[in-house]
Scaffold this motif. Structure first.
Motif, short mmCIF file in Angstrom:
data_model
loop_
_atom_site.label_atom_id
_atom_site.label_comp_id
_atom_site.label_asym_id
_atom_site.label_seq_id
_atom_site.Cartn_x
_atom_site.Cartn_y
_atom_site.Cartn_z
N ALA A 20 0.83 -1.21 0.00
CA ALA A 20 0.00 0.00 0.00
C ALA A 20 0.87 1.26 0.00
CB ALA A 20 -0.94 0.00 1.21
N TRP A 21 1.95 1.25 0.77
CA TRP A 21 2.86 2.39 0.81
C TRP A 21 3.46 2.64 -0.57
CZ3 TRP A 21 3.74 5.76 4.75
CH2 TRP A 21 4.79 6.67 4.59
N SER A 22 3.84 1.58 -1.23
CA SER A 22 4.41 1.70 -2.57
C SER A 22 3.39 2.27 -3.56
CB SER A 22 4.90 0.33 -3.05
OG SER A 22 5.47 0.43 -4.32
N ILE A 23 2.16 1.82 -3.45
CA ILE A 23 1.10 2.36 -4.31
C ILE A 23 0.91 3.85 -4.02
CG2 ILE A 23 -1.40 2.32 -4.75
CD1 ILE A 23 -1.19 -0.79 -4.28
N THR A 27 1.39 6.83 -6.60
CA THR A 27 0.24 7.71 -6.85
C THR A 27 0.61 9.18 -6.72
OG1 THR A 27 -1.28 6.01 -6.09
CG2 THR A 27 -2.12 8.27 -6.13
N ILE A 28 1.45 9.54 -5.75
CA ILE A 28 1.80 10.95 -5.58
C ILE A 28 3.03 11.35 -6.40
CG2 ILE A 28 0.68 11.13 -3.33
CD1 ILE A 28 3.46 11.06 -2.04
N GLU A 33 7.56 11.75 -11.68
CA GLU A 33 7.74 13.20 -11.76
C GLU A 33 8.28 13.86 -10.49
OE1 GLU A 33 3.27 12.64 -10.95
OE2 GLU A 33 4.61 11.89 -12.50
N ASN A 34 8.05 13.27 -9.34
CA ASN A 34 8.58 13.81 -8.08
C ASN A 34 9.69 12.94 -7.50
OD1 ASN A 34 6.72 15.99 -8.04
ND2 ASN A 34 5.14 14.60 -7.31
N ILE A 35 10.41 12.27 -8.34
CA ILE A 35 11.43 11.32 -7.88
C ILE A 35 12.54 11.99 -7.07
CG2 ILE A 35 13.00 11.27 -9.86
CD1 ILE A 35 12.62 8.07 -9.55
N ALA A 36 12.72 13.28 -7.27
CA ALA A 36 13.74 14.01 -6.49
C ALA A 36 13.42 13.96 -5.00
CB ALA A 36 13.83 15.45 -6.96
N ASN A 37 12.16 13.81 -4.64
CA ASN A 37 11.73 13.76 -3.24
C ASN A 37 11.59 12.34 -2.71
OD1 ASN A 37 11.47 16.59 -3.08
ND2 ASN A 37 9.51 16.45 -4.16
N TYR A 38 11.84 11.35 -3.54
CA TYR A 38 11.64 9.95 -3.15
C TYR A 38 12.43 9.59 -1.89
CZ TYR A 38 12.11 4.90 -3.16
OH TYR A 38 12.14 3.59 -2.78
N GLY A 39 13.70 9.90 -1.86
CA GLY A 39 14.55 9.52 -0.74
C GLY A 39 14.06 10.07 0.59
N TYR A 97 8.04 -3.75 -8.15
CA TYR A 97 8.83 -3.23 -9.28
C TYR A 97 8.50 -3.87 -10.62
CZ TYR A 97 11.12 -0.80 -5.58
OH TYR A 97 11.36 0.01 -4.50
N LYS A 98 7.65 -4.88 -10.63
CA LYS A 98 7.19 -5.44 -11.90
C LYS A 98 5.76 -5.05 -12.21
CE LYS A 98 10.82 -7.72 -13.29
NZ LYS A 98 11.46 -7.45 -14.56
N SER A 99 4.95 -4.80 -11.17
CA SER A 99 3.54 -4.49 -11.39
C SER A 99 3.14 -3.07 -11.01
CB SER A 99 2.66 -5.47 -10.60
OG SER A 99 2.87 -6.78 -11.04
N ILE A 100 3.47 -2.66 -9.80
CA ILE A 100 3.02 -1.36 -9.32
C ILE A 100 3.78 -0.23 -9.99
CG2 ILE A 100 2.88 0.13 -7.27
CD1 ILE A 100 2.47 -2.47 -5.62
#
Length: 159
Positions: A20-23, A27-28, A33-39, A97-100
């Motif tokens: 759920a966290w990964s989804i 989703t956000i 597009e916001n990968i800079a904030n991923y870490g 990493y294969k589906s979500i």
């Protein structure tokens, strides 16, 4: 097996929480597009993770140990939960990493290289499914054991 039903139940719940966290991250936009904030934002997972360990060990204390639990009893429960989560983790990583979010690795590699954080070769070595499966399994196991130890210290009531 019945002796470990609470640990199994909470490990499965934790697995669902991880999915759920990964989804939610996807989703956000934290995986594109916001990968800079991923870490920064992915580390917030520590709060629900601690809560789940607390609830699991508290349930073990209440229903198995009749509200009288030593640190060791809670710690063992935390280890069992961590071990079950670690066993399930490679499958969870595969689903994530294969589906979500199947383009996550491409996106994070492109981001790291574009912003000069890593070379393309180093990014490809680090950001791939096999590495994530291994790293997250062992990191999760060690963090789970530490969390179980700390939570047990907080909720124990018998020395």
């Amino acid at each position: 097996m019945k002796n470990y039903s609470i640990e199994i139940k909470w490990a499965l719940r934790f697995t669902l929480l991880t999915l759920a966290w990964s989804i939610g991250e996807k989703t956000i936009g934290l995986h594109d597009e916001n990968i800079a904030n991923y870490g920064m934002y992915t580390n917030l997972f520590v709060f629900p993770a601690i809560l789940f360990f607390y609830l699991a060990i508290q349930e073990k204390k209440k229903y198995i140990f009749n509200n009288s639990m030593t640190w060791t009893q809670g710690f063992v429960s935390g280890i069992i939960i961590s071990f079950i989560i670690a066993l399930l983790n490679p499958a969870v990583q595969y689903v994530i990493y294969k589906s979500i979010t199947p383009h996550f690795f491409e996106n994070i590699i492109a981001y790291k290289v574009k912003n000069h954080y890593m070379t393309l070769e180093n990014a490809k070595v680090y950001f791939n499914l096999k590495t994530y499966m291994i790293e997250s399994t062992f990191t999760g196991l060690s963090k789970g054991i530490i969390t179980g130890a700390l939570v047990s210290l907080l909720i124990r009531n018998k020395k």
